[in-house]
Design a protein around this motif. Structure first.
Motif, PDB file in Angstrom:
ATOM      1  N   MET A   1       0.852  -1.204   0.000  1.00  0.00           N
ATOM      2  CA  MET A   1       0.000   0.000   0.000  1.00  0.00           C
ATOM      3  C   MET A   1       0.882   1.247   0.000  1.00  0.00           C
ATOM      4  SD  MET A   1      -3.242   0.835   0.062  1.00  0.00           S
ATOM      5  CE  MET A   1      -4.338   2.191   0.441  1.00  0.00           C
ATOM      6  N   LYS A   2       0.653   2.131  -0.955  1.00  0.00           N
ATOM      7  CA  LYS A   2       1.459   3.345  -1.038  1.00  0.00           C
ATOM      8  C   LYS A   2       1.148   4.280   0.125  1.00  0.00           C
ATOM      9  CE  LYS A   2       2.140   3.347  -6.050  1.00  0.00           C
ATOM     10  NZ  LYS A   2       1.932   4.077  -7.324  1.00  0.00           N
ATOM     11  N   ASP A   3       2.188   4.919   0.612  1.00  0.00           N
ATOM     12  CA  ASP A   3       2.037   5.853   1.728  1.00  0.00           C
ATOM     13  C   ASP A   3       1.662   7.224   1.176  1.00  0.00           C
ATOM     14  OD1 ASP A   3       2.201   7.434   3.967  1.00  0.00           O
ATOM     15  OD2 ASP A   3       4.059   6.553   4.704  1.00  0.00           O
ATOM     16  N   LEU A   4       0.415   7.632   1.413  1.00  0.00           N
ATOM     17  CA  LEU A   4      -0.090   8.907   0.893  1.00  0.00           C
ATOM     18  C   LEU A   4       0.023  10.031   1.914  1.00  0.00           C
ATOM     19  CD1 LEU A   4      -3.262   7.819  -1.119  1.00  0.00           C
ATOM     20  CD2 LEU A   4      -0.985   8.339  -1.987  1.00  0.00           C
ATOM     21  N   LYS A   5       0.892   9.874   2.886  1.00  0.00           N
ATOM     22  CA  LYS A   5       1.084  10.923   3.883  1.00  0.00           C
ATOM     23  C   LYS A   5       1.629  12.182   3.196  1.00  0.00           C
ATOM     24  CE  LYS A   5       2.550   9.643   7.856  1.00  0.00           C
ATOM     25  NZ  LYS A   5       3.435   9.151   8.948  1.00  0.00           N
ATOM     26  N   ILE A   6       1.032  13.323   3.486  1.00  0.00           N
ATOM     27  CA  ILE A   6       1.441  14.588   2.860  1.00  0.00           C
ATOM     28  C   ILE A   6       2.747  15.063   3.472  1.00  0.00           C
ATOM     29  CG2 ILE A   6       0.818  17.015   2.533  1.00  0.00           C
ATOM     30  CD1 ILE A   6      -2.139  16.065   2.613  1.00  0.00           C
ATOM     31  N   GLU A  52      -1.181  24.884   6.712  1.00  0.00           N
ATOM     32  CA  GLU A  52      -0.274  23.743   6.592  1.00  0.00           C
ATOM     33  C   GLU A  52      -0.258  22.878   7.853  1.00  0.00           C
ATOM     34  OE1 GLU A  52       3.656  24.771   5.474  1.00  0.00           O
ATOM     35  OE2 GLU A  52       3.177  25.059   3.358  1.00  0.00           O
ATOM     36  N   GLN A  53      -0.422  23.502   9.010  1.00  0.00           N
ATOM     37  CA  GLN A  53      -0.367  22.742  10.270  1.00  0.00           C
ATOM     38  C   GLN A  53      -1.450  21.666  10.337  1.00  0.00           C
ATOM     39  OE1 GLN A  53      -1.856  24.995  13.777  1.00  0.00           O
ATOM     40  NE2 GLN A  53      -2.296  26.654  12.337  1.00  0.00           N
ATOM     41  N   TYR A  54      -2.540  21.853   9.587  1.00  0.00           N
ATOM     42  CA  TYR A  54      -3.621  20.880   9.574  1.00  0.00           C
ATOM     43  C   TYR A  54      -3.449  19.828   8.482  1.00  0.00           C
ATOM     44  CZ  TYR A  54      -5.881  24.633  12.224  1.00  0.00           C
ATOM     45  OH  TYR A  54      -6.180  25.608  13.147  1.00  0.00           O
ATOM     46  N   ILE A  55      -2.421  19.996   7.634  1.00  0.00           N
ATOM     47  CA  ILE A  55      -2.303  19.165   6.431  1.00  0.00           C
ATOM     48  C   ILE A  55      -1.063  18.282   6.442  1.00  0.00           C
ATOM     49  CG2 ILE A  55      -2.219  19.197   3.908  1.00  0.00           C
ATOM     50  CD1 ILE A  55      -3.404  22.061   4.084  1.00  0.00           C
ATOM     51  N   ILE A  56       0.080  18.866   6.759  1.00  0.00           N
ATOM     52  CA  ILE A  56       1.335  18.113   6.722  1.00  0.00           C
ATOM     53  C   ILE A  56       1.236  16.897   7.663  1.00  0.00           C
ATOM     54  CG2 ILE A  56       3.817  18.176   7.179  1.00  0.00           C
ATOM     55  CD1 ILE A  56       2.984  19.787   4.727  1.00  0.00           C
ATOM     56  N   ILE A  69     -11.908  19.938   8.441  1.00  0.00           N
ATOM     57  CA  ILE A  69     -10.971  20.550   9.396  1.00  0.00           C
ATOM     58  C   ILE A  69     -10.545  21.938   8.918  1.00  0.00           C
ATOM     59  CG2 ILE A  69      -8.643  20.382  10.377  1.00  0.00           C
ATOM     60  CD1 ILE A  69     -10.681  18.520  11.675  1.00  0.00           C
ATOM     61  N   LEU A  70     -10.232  22.062   7.636  1.00  0.00           N
ATOM     62  CA  LEU A  70      -9.799  23.362   7.113  1.00  0.00           C
ATOM     63  C   LEU A  70     -10.917  24.392   7.200  1.00  0.00           C
ATOM     64  CD1 LEU A  70      -7.747  22.327   3.942  1.00  0.00           C
ATOM     65  CD2 LEU A  70      -6.907  22.831   6.243  1.00  0.00           C
ATOM     66  N   TYR A  71     -12.155  23.959   6.962  1.00  0.00           N
ATOM     67  CA  TYR A  71     -13.279  24.894   6.982  1.00  0.00           C
ATOM     68  C   TYR A  71     -13.711  25.241   8.413  1.00  0.00           C
ATOM     69  CZ  TYR A  71     -17.830  27.005   6.142  1.00  0.00           C
ATOM     70  OH  TYR A  71     -18.892  27.880   6.136  1.00  0.00           O
ATOM     71  N   ARG A  72     -13.836  24.231   9.250  1.00  0.00           N
ATOM     72  CA  ARG A  72     -14.408  24.438  10.580  1.00  0.00           C
ATOM     73  C   ARG A  72     -13.371  24.644  11.682  1.00  0.00           C
ATOM     74  NH1 ARG A  72     -19.823  22.683  10.092  1.00  0.00           N
ATOM     75  NH2 ARG A  72     -20.173  21.381   8.272  1.00  0.00           N
ATOM     76  N   GLY A  73     -12.134  24.218  11.423  1.00  0.00           N
ATOM     77  CA  GLY A  73     -11.135  24.188  12.490  1.00  0.00           C
ATOM     78  C   GLY A  73     -10.646  25.543  12.950  1.00  0.00           C
ATOM     79  N   GLY A  74     -10.848  26.574  12.139  1.00  0.00           N
ATOM     80  CA  GLY A  74     -10.349  27.897  12.502  1.00  0.00           C
ATOM     81  C   GLY A  74     -11.367  28.799  13.155  1.00  0.00           C
ATOM     82  N   ALA A  85      -8.198  29.231  -0.627  1.00  0.00           N
ATOM     83  CA  ALA A  85      -7.100  28.397  -0.137  1.00  0.00           C
ATOM     84  C   ALA A  85      -7.550  26.942  -0.038  1.00  0.00           C
ATOM     85  CB  ALA A  85      -6.619  28.909   1.219  1.00  0.00           C
ATOM     86  N   ILE A  86      -8.727  26.716   0.543  1.00  0.00           N
ATOM     87  CA  ILE A  86      -9.268  25.362   0.644  1.00  0.00           C
ATOM     88  C   ILE A  86      -9.479  24.767  -0.743  1.00  0.00           C
ATOM     89  CG2 ILE A  86     -11.304  24.030   1.337  1.00  0.00           C
ATOM     90  CD1 ILE A  86     -11.587  25.887   3.743  1.00  0.00           C
ATOM     91  N   SER A  87      -9.924  25.589  -1.676  1.00  0.00           N
ATOM     92  CA  SER A  87     -10.202  25.104  -3.036  1.00  0.00           C
ATOM     93  C   SER A  87      -8.972  24.471  -3.665  1.00  0.00           C
ATOM     94  CB  SER A  87     -10.691  26.260  -3.917  1.00  0.00           C
ATOM     95  OG  SER A  87     -11.922  26.769  -3.475  1.00  0.00           O
ATOM     96  N   GLY A  88      -7.849  25.177  -3.613  1.00  0.00           N
ATOM     97  CA  GLY A  88      -6.631  24.657  -4.236  1.00  0.00           C
ATOM     98  C   GLY A  88      -6.145  23.389  -3.572  1.00  0.00           C
ATOM     99  N   ILE A  89      -6.224  23.343  -2.252  1.00  0.00           N
ATOM    100  CA  ILE A  89      -5.822  22.138  -1.515  1.00  0.00           C
ATOM    101  C   ILE A  89      -6.729  20.967  -1.886  1.00  0.00           C
ATOM    102  CG2 ILE A  89      -5.664  21.105   0.789  1.00  0.00           C
ATOM    103  CD1 ILE A  89      -4.947  24.013   1.773  1.00  0.00           C
TER     104      ILE A  89
END
Length: 385
Positions: A1-6, A52-56, A69-74, A85-89
């Motif tokens: 299984m490939k590791d898809l960790k960002i 980035e702190q929510y993604i990496i 998380i990106l939408y509601r976490g802030g 920003a969310i759109s591009g991610i």
């Protein structure tokens, strides 16, 4: 299984006015996104850095969880900067997942309901001298539909001369092309409520495909008066950024065509939801897209799975694209080839566009500082651009 960790997120601010995003996973699969607010690329880039702190370190396949998380976490939500920003991610994550599973994104969204998508392209409208020439260029390129600015700068209540200029522009096209060419008219929010009915009365004899943004989105409450006044389809939505922004006008039934932008309205995940909401109200979809190839590919992926999608905007040759155009950063520009007014179903894994990273890095060295012009009326008052 490939590791898809960002593992890494990179940004490229490139001419003419774009911001591209690259997400790299531990296994080496990369995804591309296009997060930008035209004129505020640096602001969106700063927002992505904060996110980035929510993604990496996260699993790139967890698209919905990351979106939430990106939408509601802030705590503070919505608006053009965060949602772009969310759109591009989001676009990049769908690109990664499609490449990982070796399928185009539309397969992950339930499968295509059509095998090609009708396209339209922008022509002039501010200046009647170039309308026929530019329209003929688009017809020669294979387009069956175009859109133009209905007006230049307008007063809150403009003169009859200005109103006649607006109607004369579409009259020229009708006389030249008859009904072989569909013509959308973009009011661009330049027209205020006191002028809209008069302008519509002038335009109705020439039967435009739609009127876009007859008033600014903050004045959407005026649409109930405009909608009942005309049989011309009303379109709006490029300055609306989530399903919650669209909810009220869908419920009121004061719009015929919604135009969310895949680089502004939460990406593929959110626009797919908005499209489904609109379908429940028997309202159609025509995504806004005056941007680059990643944004267009993302819009097409949603179009292909949305039965209520009717037409797709392309920025090819748009006047903003000075120095670089839609296809210039692509290694496979042929996927956007037009055939009899349509683009065929995108079949490559992911979003379906291969980005030339060498050219992108060269463009990033140049960068841009694009901003929209500031217009004023004859008396010096601000005029909507």
């Amino acid at each position: 299984m490939k590791d898809l960790k960002i593992e890494k997120i990179e940004l490229f601010k490139v001419p003419p006015r774009w911001l591209f995003l690259k997400i790299t996973t531990k296994c080496g699969i990369i995804g591309w996104g296009e997060p930008v607010v035209e004129g505020k690329a640096d602001t969106v880039a700063a927002c992505i850095k904060e996110l980035e702190q929510y993604i990496i370190g996260k699993d790139a396949s967890a698209i919905e969880d990351i979106w939430q998380i990106l939408y509601r976490g802030g705590f503070y939500r919505g608006g053009p900067i965060l949602m772009s920003a969310i759109s591009g991610i989001d676009q990049a994550l769908w690109d990664i997942k499609g490449k990982h599973l070796n399928v185009p994104v539309h397969q992950l969204l339930g499968g295509a309901v059509r095998n090609k998508m009708k396209m339209y392209c922008w022509i002039g409208g501010d200046n009647p001298d170039v309308i026929l020439e530019q329209a003929q260029e688009k017809v020669n390129a294979g387009y069956k539909a175009v859109k133009m600015n209905a007006t230049g700068g307008m007063e809150w209540v403009s003169s009859l001369k200005d109103i006649k200029t607006v109607s004369n522009n579409i009259k020229l096209l009708r006389e030249e092309f008859g009904y072989n060419l569909d013509i959308g008219l973009d009011f661009h929010g330049r027209v205020h409520k006191p002028m809209v009915k008069k302008l519509i009365s002038e335009l109705e004899p020439y039967e435009p495909m739609f009127i876009e943004e007859p008033v600014l989105s903050e004045n959407n409450d005026a649409l109930k008066h405009i909608y009942s006044y005309t049989n011309i389809p009303i379109a709006t939505g490029e300055r609306m950024f989530s399903r919650w922004d669209f909810k009220d006008i869908l419920h009121q039934g004061v719009v015929d065509i919604i135009q969310p932008d895949l680089s502004h309205a939460g990406g593929i995940s959110e626009v797919r939801r908005i499209a489904a909401m609109a379908e429940a109200y028997d309202i159609t979809l025509a995504p806004h897209c005056p941007l680059g190839p990643i944004s267009l590919a993302s819009a097409l992926q949603v179009d292909f799975v949305s039965s209520n999608a009717i037409i797709q905007e392309s920025s090819l040759g748009i006047h903003y694209n000075q120095g670089c155009d839609l296809l210039d950063y692509m290694e496979n520009p042929e996927v956007f080839n037009l055939e009899d007014g349509y683009i065929k179903l995108l079949e490559k894994p992911g979003l379906g566009v291969d980005i030339n990273e060498e050219k992108l890095r060269e463009g990033n060295k140049i960068g841009h500082n694009w901003s929209n012009p500031i217009w004023r009326t004859k008396d010096g008052n601000f005029s909507e651009w």
